[in-house]
Scaffold this motif. Sequence first.
Motif, PDB file in Angstrom:
ATOM      1  N   HIS A   1      52.223  47.425  66.004  1.00 20.34           N
ATOM      2  CA  HIS A   1      53.114  46.299  65.720  1.00 20.34           C
ATOM      3  C   HIS A   1      52.787  45.668  64.363  1.00 20.34           C
ATOM      4  CE1 HIS A   1      54.341  45.710  70.234  1.00 20.34           C
ATOM      5  NE2 HIS A   1      54.767  46.840  69.712  1.00 20.34           N
ATOM      6  N   ASP A   2      51.506  45.634  64.027  1.00 23.32           N
ATOM      7  CA  ASP A   2      51.112  45.090  62.716  1.00 23.32           C
ATOM      8  C   ASP A   2      51.709  45.929  61.583  1.00 23.32           C
ATOM      9  OD1 ASP A   2      49.300  43.400  60.930  1.00 23.32           O
ATOM     10  OD2 ASP A   2      48.620  45.422  60.448  1.00 23.32           O
ATOM     11  N   ASP A   3      51.676  47.238  61.743  1.00 28.15           N
ATOM     12  CA  ASP A   3      52.239  48.106  60.696  1.00 28.15           C
ATOM     13  C   ASP A   3      53.748  47.894  60.553  1.00 28.15           C
ATOM     14  OD1 ASP A   3      49.882  49.223  59.794  1.00 28.15           O
ATOM     15  OD2 ASP A   3      49.901  50.844  61.261  1.00 28.15           O
ATOM     16  N   VAL A   4      54.397  47.612  61.670  1.00 26.55           N
ATOM     17  CA  VAL A   4      55.833  47.290  61.594  1.00 26.55           C
ATOM     18  C   VAL A   4      56.008  45.995  60.795  1.00 26.55           C
ATOM     19  CG1 VAL A   4      57.828  46.513  62.947  1.00 26.55           C
ATOM     20  CG2 VAL A   4      56.470  48.472  63.740  1.00 26.55           C
ATOM     21  N   LEU A   5      55.152  44.998  61.124  1.00 22.87           N
ATOM     22  CA  LEU A   5      55.312  43.677  60.500  1.00 22.87           C
ATOM     23  C   LEU A   5      54.961  43.671  59.020  1.00 22.87           C
ATOM     24  CD1 LEU A   5      53.780  41.514  63.368  1.00 22.87           C
ATOM     25  CD2 LEU A   5      56.166  41.547  62.656  1.00 22.87           C
ATOM     26  N   ASP A   6      53.874  44.375  58.646  1.00 20.74           N
ATOM     27  CA  ASP A   6      53.502  44.283  57.227  1.00 20.74           C
ATOM     28  C   ASP A   6      53.781  45.573  56.451  1.00 20.74           C
ATOM     29  OD1 ASP A   6      51.281  45.730  57.926  1.00 20.74           O
ATOM     30  OD2 ASP A   6      49.839  44.114  57.657  1.00 20.74           O
ATOM     31  N   GLY A   7      54.711  46.358  56.988  1.00 20.21           N
ATOM     32  CA  GLY A   7      55.158  47.542  56.244  1.00 20.21           C
ATOM     33  C   GLY A   7      54.040  48.552  56.021  1.00 20.21           C
TER      34      GLY A   7
ATOM     35  N   GLN B   1      47.413  51.693  53.863  1.00 26.86           N
ATOM     36  CA  GLN B   1      48.275  51.276  52.761  1.00 26.86           C
ATOM     37  C   GLN B   1      49.400  50.438  53.336  1.00 26.86           C
ATOM     38  OE1 GLN B   1      49.849  54.649  50.661  1.00 26.86           O
ATOM     39  NE2 GLN B   1      51.016  53.345  49.286  1.00 26.86           N
ATOM     40  N   SER B   2      49.588  49.226  52.800  1.00 34.16           N
ATOM     41  CA  SER B   2      50.657  48.360  53.295  1.00 34.16           C
ATOM     42  C   SER B   2      51.494  47.868  52.138  1.00 34.16           C
ATOM     43  CB  SER B   2      50.068  47.130  53.990  1.00 34.16           C
ATOM     44  OG  SER B   2      49.352  47.501  55.118  1.00 34.16           O
ATOM     45  N   THR B   3      52.722  47.425  52.463  1.00 32.77           N
ATOM     46  CA  THR B   3      53.562  46.888  51.399  1.00 32.77           C
ATOM     47  C   THR B   3      53.398  45.367  51.293  1.00 32.77           C
ATOM     48  OG1 THR B   3      55.345  47.025  52.994  1.00 32.77           O
ATOM     49  CG2 THR B   3      55.318  48.667  51.267  1.00 32.77           C
TER      50      THR B   3
ATOM     51  N   MET C   1      50.325  53.887  55.938  1.00 33.03           N
ATOM     52  CA  MET C   1      49.238  54.769  56.381  1.00 33.03           C
ATOM     53  C   MET C   1      48.299  53.980  57.291  1.00 33.03           C
ATOM     54  SD  MET C   1      49.019  57.768  54.618  1.00 33.03           S
ATOM     55  CE  MET C   1      47.315  58.101  54.210  1.00 33.03           C
ATOM     56  N   ARG C   2      47.809  54.658  58.307  1.00 31.53           N
ATOM     57  CA  ARG C   2      46.858  54.028  59.216  1.00 31.53           C
ATOM     58  C   ARG C   2      45.884  55.104  59.642  1.00 31.53           C
ATOM     59  NH1 ARG C   2      45.088  49.224  60.631  1.00 31.53           N
ATOM     60  NH2 ARG C   2      47.186  48.365  60.478  1.00 31.53           N
ATOM     61  N   ARG C   3      44.594  54.814  59.588  1.00 31.37           N
ATOM     62  CA  ARG C   3      43.556  55.774  59.966  1.00 31.37           C
ATOM     63  C   ARG C   3      43.756  57.118  59.259  1.00 31.37           C
ATOM     64  NH1 ARG C   3      43.937  54.312  66.460  1.00 31.37           N
ATOM     65  NH2 ARG C   3      42.754  52.395  66.365  1.00 31.37           N
TER      66      ARG C   3
HETATM   67 MG    MG Z   1      48.213  45.351  58.344  1.00 29.78          MG
END
Ligand code: MG
Length: 294
Positions: free
Chosen positions: A81-87, A220-222, A90-92
């Motif tokens: 959900h965090d990745d959805v919120l802050d764009g 990596q976030s936007t 990449m994760r792990r």
């Molecule tokens: Mg984040």
Amino acid sequence: MVGIEDLDEFALVKSSMSELVASMDDKSQMKKMMLHLCISGGKLIRPVMLILCTQICGGRSEESANAALAIELIHSASLIHDDVLDGGIMRRGVESAHEKYGMSAAILCGDFMISRAITLISSYGRDSVYEFGKAGMYMAEGETIDIASVSDEFLEMNYFECIIKKTASLFASSTAIGAYAAGADVQTAERFRLFGEYVGTAYQMVDDLLEYLGNLDGKQSTYESTTLPLIFRRTMGHDVAVGKTVNEILFYVSKAKALMAIIPNSKSKDNLLLVADLITIDLLPDSIIKNNSN
Ligand code: MG
Ligand code: FPP
């Protein structure tokens, strides 16, 4: 150097997670996503800490294994959900869930994980279930504060409220639930809860400092939150901002360790303190520690 993945508790959580996913219907899309998200490289910090706290309080690892899984599932859901919120892209080190499966599927996978986590925690006592629910509420509230952090009026005080809620609350619940699972009384569980909160707070400050320094791999976030070094840098130079952030990290780690001083020594306690160091101080670049001790 020993890492979290070398601990027996890490292997226990990993195998319980694999069993949980393996028990799902092979034809379901949810299983495919769970395989990608749960089996891919998480550090399993919180569930490992939970199990170590159970051991320290005189319980067996198996007694808290389901609670540990519940914590890891809610953590994974929060990252989706965090990745959805802050764009988050990449994760792990791999594509984030919404990049790989699309927004709707990613949100639903997070919902599935939260619900599965509730089924796992439900057989623990009232105190544990309450701790668990409270963490979810705080995480969502902390994330709301994070979203609003772009404002110039976002101060040090707001930063700490944000990270204590969005990050440290789940560490706090993990360590408290670990204690409760061994039958600890409320006073003891509260000591463990606070230990988790302090370690979790230091952990998020390290994460934010590494991001500020451009030292984070695999993410990596936007959207960028306003973090402690950025707040300090408004009124002081870069070097002082970094130094003051490091001091805060060291302060929180030492407060956490002080809470454990009255707990009898054991291998499990050594491992808990080792994990605390591994996820905080040990991640700081040597040059920063050196500069700061001058
Ligand atoms: Mg984040
Ligand atoms: C990562 O922070 C995100 C969190 C610590 C918490 C996110 C919480 C939610 C989305 C609420 C979810 C609630 C429930 C009940 C599941 P970050 O963006 O600073 O770190 P990052 O660099 O790892 O993305």
